[in-house]
Design a protein around this motif. Structure first.
Motif, PDB file in Angstrom:
ATOM      1  N   MET A 133       0.854  -1.176   0.000  1.00 47.03           N
ATOM      2  CA  MET A 133       0.000   0.000   0.000  1.00 47.03           C
ATOM      3  C   MET A 133       0.894   1.232   0.000  1.00 47.03           C
ATOM      4  N   THR A 134       0.694   2.112  -0.961  1.00 47.65           N
ATOM      5  CA  THR A 134       1.492   3.324  -1.080  1.00 47.65           C
ATOM      6  C   THR A 134       0.567   4.508  -1.330  1.00 47.65           C
ATOM      7  N   LEU A 135       1.128   5.709  -1.277  1.00 46.23           N
ATOM      8  CA  LEU A 135       0.313   6.881  -1.607  1.00 46.23           C
ATOM      9  C   LEU A 135      -0.186   6.801  -3.046  1.00 46.23           C
ATOM     10  N   TRP A 136       0.622   6.231  -3.934  1.00 49.95           N
ATOM     11  CA  TRP A 136       0.179   6.103  -5.319  1.00 49.95           C
ATOM     12  C   TRP A 136      -0.973   5.108  -5.436  1.00 49.95           C
ATOM     13  N   SER A 137      -0.860   3.981  -4.757  1.00 54.68           N
ATOM     14  CA  SER A 137      -1.946   2.987  -4.834  1.00 54.68           C
ATOM     15  C   SER A 137      -3.238   3.553  -4.253  1.00 54.68           C
ATOM     16  N   LEU A 138      -3.125   4.347  -3.197  1.00 50.40           N
ATOM     17  CA  LEU A 138      -4.319   4.961  -2.618  1.00 50.40           C
ATOM     18  C   LEU A 138      -4.860   6.074  -3.512  1.00 50.40           C
ATOM     19  N   MET A 139      -3.983   6.762  -4.227  1.00 43.20           N
ATOM     20  CA  MET A 139      -4.440   7.757  -5.198  1.00 43.20           C
ATOM     21  C   MET A 139      -5.233   7.080  -6.313  1.00 43.20           C
ATOM     22  N   CYS A 140      -4.752   5.928  -6.744  1.00 44.79           N
ATOM     23  CA  CYS A 140      -5.474   5.177  -7.777  1.00 44.79           C
ATOM     24  C   CYS A 140      -6.849   4.740  -7.269  1.00 44.79           C
ATOM     25  N   PHE A 141      -6.915   4.340  -5.995  1.00 45.37           N
ATOM     26  CA  PHE A 141      -8.197   3.966  -5.408  1.00 45.37           C
ATOM     27  C   PHE A 141      -9.121   5.173  -5.311  1.00 45.37           C
ATOM     28  N   MET A 145      -9.328   4.643 -10.489  1.00 51.19           N
ATOM     29  CA  MET A 145      -8.552   3.959 -11.525  1.00 51.19           C
ATOM     30  C   MET A 145      -8.429   2.463 -11.258  1.00 51.19           C
ATOM     31  N   THR A 146      -8.414   2.060  -9.981  1.00 48.51           N
ATOM     32  CA  THR A 146      -8.311   0.636  -9.680  1.00 48.51           C
ATOM     33  C   THR A 146      -9.538  -0.126 -10.169  1.00 48.51           C
ATOM     34  N   THR A 147     -10.677   0.560 -10.240  1.00 48.42           N
ATOM     35  CA  THR A 147     -11.903  -0.069 -10.722  1.00 48.42           C
ATOM     36  C   THR A 147     -12.022   0.009 -12.233  1.00 48.42           C
ATOM     37  N   LEU A 148     -11.630   1.143 -12.801  1.00 49.09           N
ATOM     38  CA  LEU A 148     -11.774   1.341 -14.241  1.00 49.09           C
ATOM     39  C   LEU A 148     -10.700   0.608 -15.045  1.00 49.09           C
ATOM     40  N   ALA A 149      -9.517   0.447 -14.466  1.00 46.23           N
ATOM     41  CA  ALA A 149      -8.428  -0.243 -15.171  1.00 46.23           C
ATOM     42  C   ALA A 149      -7.777  -1.250 -14.231  1.00 46.23           C
ATOM     43  N   HIS A 263      -7.442  10.282   3.942  1.00 47.47           N
ATOM     44  CA  HIS A 263      -8.366  11.075   3.133  1.00 47.47           C
ATOM     45  C   HIS A 263      -8.506  10.515   1.719  1.00 47.47           C
ATOM     46  N   LEU A 264      -7.484   9.849   1.221  1.00 46.79           N
ATOM     47  CA  LEU A 264      -7.623   9.172  -0.068  1.00 46.79           C
ATOM     48  C   LEU A 264      -8.574   7.980   0.044  1.00 46.79           C
ATOM     49  N   LEU A 265      -8.511   7.265   1.164  1.00 50.60           N
ATOM     50  CA  LEU A 265      -9.469   6.175   1.388  1.00 50.60           C
ATOM     51  C   LEU A 265     -10.893   6.719   1.451  1.00 50.60           C
ATOM     52  N   LEU A 266     -11.090   7.818   2.160  1.00 52.54           N
ATOM     53  CA  LEU A 266     -12.411   8.433   2.242  1.00 52.54           C
ATOM     54  C   LEU A 266     -12.907   8.843   0.862  1.00 52.54           C
ATOM     55  N   ALA A 267     -12.014   9.425   0.059  1.00 48.84           N
ATOM     56  CA  ALA A 267     -12.409   9.862  -1.282  1.00 48.84           C
ATOM     57  C   ALA A 267     -12.793   8.676  -2.159  1.00 48.84           C
ATOM     58  N   GLY A 268     -12.042   7.583  -2.053  1.00 49.61           N
ATOM     59  CA  GLY A 268     -12.335   6.410  -2.869  1.00 49.61           C
ATOM     60  C   GLY A 268     -13.664   5.774  -2.527  1.00 49.61           C
ATOM     61  N   VAL A 269     -13.977   5.708  -1.230  1.00 45.37           N
ATOM     62  CA  VAL A 269     -15.256   5.143  -0.814  1.00 45.37           C
ATOM     63  C   VAL A 269     -16.397   6.058  -1.249  1.00 45.37           C
ATOM     64  N   ALA A 270     -16.212   7.375  -1.086  1.00 46.12           N
ATOM     65  CA  ALA A 270     -17.244   8.332  -1.493  1.00 46.12           C
ATOM     66  C   ALA A 270     -17.514   8.240  -2.993  1.00 46.12           C
ATOM     67  N   LEU A 271     -16.463   8.122  -3.789  1.00 46.02           N
ATOM     68  CA  LEU A 271     -16.615   8.029  -5.239  1.00 46.02           C
ATOM     69  C   LEU A 271     -17.420   6.799  -5.629  1.00 46.02           C
ATOM     70  N   ARG A 272     -17.101   5.663  -5.054  1.00 53.27           N
ATOM     71  CA  ARG A 272     -17.808   4.429  -5.402  1.00 53.27           C
ATOM     72  C   ARG A 272     -19.257   4.450  -4.933  1.00 53.27           C
ATOM     73  N   ALA A 273     -19.491   5.042  -3.769  1.00 56.07           N
ATOM     74  CA  ALA A 273     -20.863   5.154  -3.286  1.00 56.07           C
ATOM     75  C   ALA A 273     -21.690   6.051  -4.212  1.00 56.07           C
ATOM     76  N   ALA A 274     -21.105   7.185  -4.620  1.00 53.69           N
ATOM     77  CA  ALA A 274     -21.829   8.106  -5.494  1.00 53.69           C
ATOM     78  C   ALA A 274     -22.060   7.500  -6.878  1.00 53.69           C
ATOM     79  N   ALA A 275     -21.032   6.848  -7.412  1.00 52.01           N
ATOM     80  CA  ALA A 275     -21.157   6.260  -8.746  1.00 52.01           C
ATOM     81  C   ALA A 275     -22.218   5.165  -8.774  1.00 52.01           C
ATOM     82  N   SER A 276     -22.306   4.395  -7.693  1.00 53.67           N
ATOM     83  CA  SER A 276     -23.277   3.299  -7.671  1.00 53.67           C
ATOM     84  C   SER A 276     -24.704   3.823  -7.610  1.00 53.67           C
ATOM     85  N   ARG A 277     -24.886   4.991  -7.012  1.00 47.84           N
ATOM     86  CA  ARG A 277     -26.234   5.551  -6.905  1.00 47.84           C
ATOM     87  C   ARG A 277     -26.800   5.946  -8.259  1.00 47.84           C
ATOM     88  N   VAL A 278     -25.924   6.309  -9.194  1.00 44.00           N
ATOM     89  CA  VAL A 278     -26.397   6.714 -10.531  1.00 44.00           C
ATOM     90  C   VAL A 278     -26.154   5.623 -11.567  1.00 44.00           C
TER      91      VAL A 278
END
Length: 312
Positions: A133-141, A145-149, A263-278
């Protein structure tokens, strides 16, 4: 001193434990071994089922201590040269124990040895072995990007794409569901950190092992079957998983990196929650569902600070 101590933590594991122990007893044939079980206060028929197996020495707990703390109790009771921590909802293939011991004898520098997990349908669970786990891997999350690619090394480095887990090799992290530890490594590392109730205690142990000079080793020929499909889509598991990850970051990363990582973990969870709603969240086998991410986001206050005392 037995060659191998097999250590199981049970908690309401009644519907799985018979299949686990039956397969385990076959796999241990010809190996000088012991089976130790700590039950974390089960309220189902787990203990009744365990009593049918005199080969297993069972300690009956009255409360749920969590996985890491119960494992540490088992480690203190064990006598084997190697300690094999095994989930009670697994089925062990016949050669798995032998292959792990052989790999450990050949690679004493590794200290930690992981089995290859497969689903009941035969699909290899890639989380059997993981990248750092690195800052880059969390940025991808965080950016999705981890879901799209998911099959790209640059976008999903923790999954180590491009490697099918059919070959054995040193890895940054191993799954704790079927993890064997040499006694010397166990004593030097002090066991699991009991601040982790469950999840991420395995990557914590592997990280500390690497810092101590060990090289955790993935053993592809040691196969363990695990029903991961149902629980992997539950929001409750995501809450526990991210609480463990936050604890890991706060404990082992410098404060400024941990702050960004959380905060990257929070952003990744928020993104997936929002994307799933639409309706934009892609569904696939082995991936948590959109509703699970929505639940994890709603319950973010339960995990964003990690387990109690993690900051210290």
């Amino acid at each position: 001193m037995p060659e191998l101590s097999v250590l199981l933590v049970t908690y309401n594991s009644g519907r799985h434990i018979d299949a686990c122990l039956e397969s385990l007893l076959q796999a241990l044939d010809g190996i000088d071994s012991e089976i130790l079980v700590h039950d974390n206060g089960s309220t189902d028929d787990t203990l009744d089922r365990l009593r049918r197996y005199p080969q297993a020495a069972v300690e009956e707990g009255t409360t749920n201590l969590g996985f890491a703390a119960a494992c540490n109790l088992l480690g203190q009771r064990s006598r084997g040269r190697y300690l094999w921590f095994l989930n009670p909802d697994t089925k062990v293939h016949a050669a798995a124990a032998r292959r792990l011991v052989e790999a450990a004898d050949q690679r004493p520098d590794a200290g930690l040895y992981g089995a290859r997990t497969i689903t009941p349908g035969g699909r290899t669970v890639m989380a059997s072995a993981q990248g750092r786990m690195t800052l880059w891997s969390l940025m991808c999350f965080a950016t999705g990007m981890t879901t799209l690619a998911p099959s790209r090394r640059w976008s999903d480095p923790e999954s180590m794409p491009g490697w099918d887990r059919l070959t054995s090799r040193p890895v940054p992290a191993l799954s704790g569901g079927a993890l064997m530890v040499g006694r010397d490594a166990w004593l030097r590392l002090g066991g699991f950190d009991s601040r982790y109730f469950m999840y991420a205690e395995d990557i914590d142990l592997c990280q500390r092992a690497r810092r101590a000079g060990f090289l955790p080793y993935f053993v592809s020929e040691a196969i363990v079957e695990h029903e991961v499909g149902g629980s992997s889509s539950a929001g409750g598991k995501l809450v526990l998983l991210h609480r463990g990850k936050v604890t890991f970051l706060k404990k082992l990363w410098p404060p400024w990196q941990a702050y960004i990582g959380v905060h990257l973990l929070l952003a990744g969870v928020a993104l997936r929650a929002a994307a799933s709603r639409v309706g934009l969240f892609p569904e696939s086998p082995g991936r948590s569902s959109g509703s699970a991410w929505q639940e994890a986001w709603r319950r973010r206050d339960e995990w964003r600070l990690g387990w109690e005392g993690a900051a210290e």
